[in-house]
Design a protein around this motif. Sequence first.
Motif, PDB file in Angstrom:
ATOM      1  N   GLY A 272     -10.122 -15.626  -5.251  1.00 21.77           N
ATOM      2  CA  GLY A 272     -10.069 -14.435  -4.402  1.00 21.77           C
ATOM      3  C   GLY A 272     -11.338 -13.603  -4.417  1.00 21.77           C
TER       4      GLY A 272
ATOM      5  N   LYS B 259     -12.452  -4.588  -4.301  1.00 22.73           N
ATOM      6  CA  LYS B 259     -11.068  -4.234  -3.962  1.00 22.73           C
ATOM      7  C   LYS B 259     -10.819  -2.732  -4.069  1.00 22.73           C
ATOM      8  CE  LYS B 259      -9.353  -8.779  -5.025  1.00 22.73           C
ATOM      9  NZ  LYS B 259      -8.723  -9.674  -5.929  1.00 22.73           N
TER      10      LYS B 259
ATOM     11  N   LYS C  58     -12.360  -1.395  -0.945  1.00 22.03           N
ATOM     12  CA  LYS C  58     -11.957  -2.207   0.206  1.00 22.03           C
ATOM     13  C   LYS C  58     -13.168  -2.557   1.076  1.00 22.03           C
ATOM     14  CE  LYS C  58      -7.142  -1.158   0.708  1.00 22.03           C
ATOM     15  NZ  LYS C  58      -6.104  -0.967   1.701  1.00 22.03           N
TER      16      LYS C  58
ATOM     17  N   LEU D 274      -9.548  -9.014  10.749  1.00 24.23           N
ATOM     18  CA  LEU D 274      -9.627  -8.124   9.586  1.00 24.23           C
ATOM     19  C   LEU D 274      -9.075  -6.741   9.906  1.00 24.23           C
ATOM     20  CD1 LEU D 274     -13.109  -9.131   8.152  1.00 24.23           C
ATOM     21  CD2 LEU D 274     -10.859  -9.745   7.243  1.00 24.23           C
TER      22      LEU D 274
ATOM     23  N   GLN E 248      -5.364  -7.012   9.558  1.00 24.35           N
ATOM     24  CA  GLN E 248      -4.931  -7.216   8.172  1.00 24.35           C
ATOM     25  C   GLN E 248      -4.993  -5.942   7.344  1.00 24.35           C
ATOM     26  OE1 GLN E 248      -3.569 -10.155   7.095  1.00 24.35           O
ATOM     27  NE2 GLN E 248      -3.739 -10.569   9.273  1.00 24.35           N
ATOM     28  N   ARG E 249      -5.935  -5.091   7.641  1.00 20.47           N
ATOM     29  CA  ARG E 249      -6.138  -3.814   6.940  1.00 20.47           C
ATOM     30  C   ARG E 249      -6.443  -3.980   5.449  1.00 20.47           C
ATOM     31  NH1 ARG E 249      -5.099   0.121  10.570  1.00 20.47           N
ATOM     32  NH2 ARG E 249      -3.576  -0.282  12.182  1.00 20.47           N
ATOM     33  N   ASP E 250      -6.978  -5.126   5.061  1.00 15.25           N
ATOM     34  CA  ASP E 250      -7.361  -5.347   3.668  1.00 15.25           C
ATOM     35  C   ASP E 250      -8.742  -4.777   3.360  1.00 15.25           C
ATOM     36  OD1 ASP E 250      -5.008  -6.686   3.098  1.00 15.25           O
ATOM     37  OD2 ASP E 250      -5.841  -8.650   3.577  1.00 15.25           O
ATOM     38  N   PHE E 251      -9.544  -4.586   4.409  1.00 18.90           N
ATOM     39  CA  PHE E 251     -10.898  -4.074   4.232  1.00 18.90           C
ATOM     40  C   PHE E 251     -11.117  -2.851   5.116  1.00 18.90           C
ATOM     41  CE2 PHE E 251     -11.185  -8.565   3.162  1.00 18.90           C
ATOM     42  CZ  PHE E 251     -11.864  -8.509   1.953  1.00 18.90           C
ATOM     43  N   LYS E 252     -11.893  -1.913   4.592  1.00 22.87           N
ATOM     44  CA  LYS E 252     -12.264  -0.727   5.367  1.00 22.87           C
ATOM     45  C   LYS E 252     -13.707  -0.799   5.839  1.00 22.87           C
ATOM     46  CE  LYS E 252      -9.192   2.612   3.186  1.00 22.87           C
ATOM     47  NZ  LYS E 252      -9.126   3.842   2.409  1.00 22.87           N
TER      48      LYS E 252
ATOM     49  N   SER F  47     -12.117   0.975   9.689  1.00 24.67           N
ATOM     50  CA  SER F  47     -11.105   2.028   9.838  1.00 24.67           C
ATOM     51  C   SER F  47     -11.448   2.973  10.972  1.00 24.67           C
ATOM     52  CB  SER F  47     -10.979   2.810   8.509  1.00 24.67           C
ATOM     53  OG  SER F  47     -12.199   3.437   8.200  1.00 24.67           O
TER      54      SER F  47
END
Length: 172
Positions: free
Chosen positions: A51, A77, A80, A109, A112-116, A167
């Motif tokens: 990961g 993480k 983000k 992406l 998914q909202r895993d990264f800003k 974002s």
Amino acid sequence: MLVQIKENHCKDLYAIFSSDENAKHITNKVHSNIHDTRKWFEKIDKQMTEGEAFYWGIYCKTDDALIGFIALHKIDKRTKSARIAYVLNRKYWGQGIMPKMLQALLNYLALQRDFKRLEATIKVSNLGSIRCIEKAGFKLKTILYDYQSDTKTDENHVRYFFVYDLSSSDNE
């Protein structure tokens, strides 16, 4: 089309990494044989399994070949954020492929909202990549004058530093 990179893509990846023209623009050293490419794949496969990075291959149906890839690495993480990297086989430059693939990844992406935040560092001499990243909506933030690559193979220490805010809707 974006696909998962697998070991059977090493031959296609070797075509990319053995190119002196591609090597001018990336931080990896030129691969002198397929063994170099397999070692590189083992390294990224481990990163993906743990990961620490994500790699998507760019697959060309017409040629039945992997012609490039897009990667997220240096993933933080806590904030983000991640660094984006990409490369395309020289044969396919100038066809609008990479901007389309970058946009597809950015759309994915955003959902998914895993990264800003995504970051990109690009050699100042790589005008095609600069145009590509700007087309995708990245904004130039600063110039890094003493950039040190992970591979230590790159003597050009000046990079443009681009940012894409996932974002925000200000990226268009």
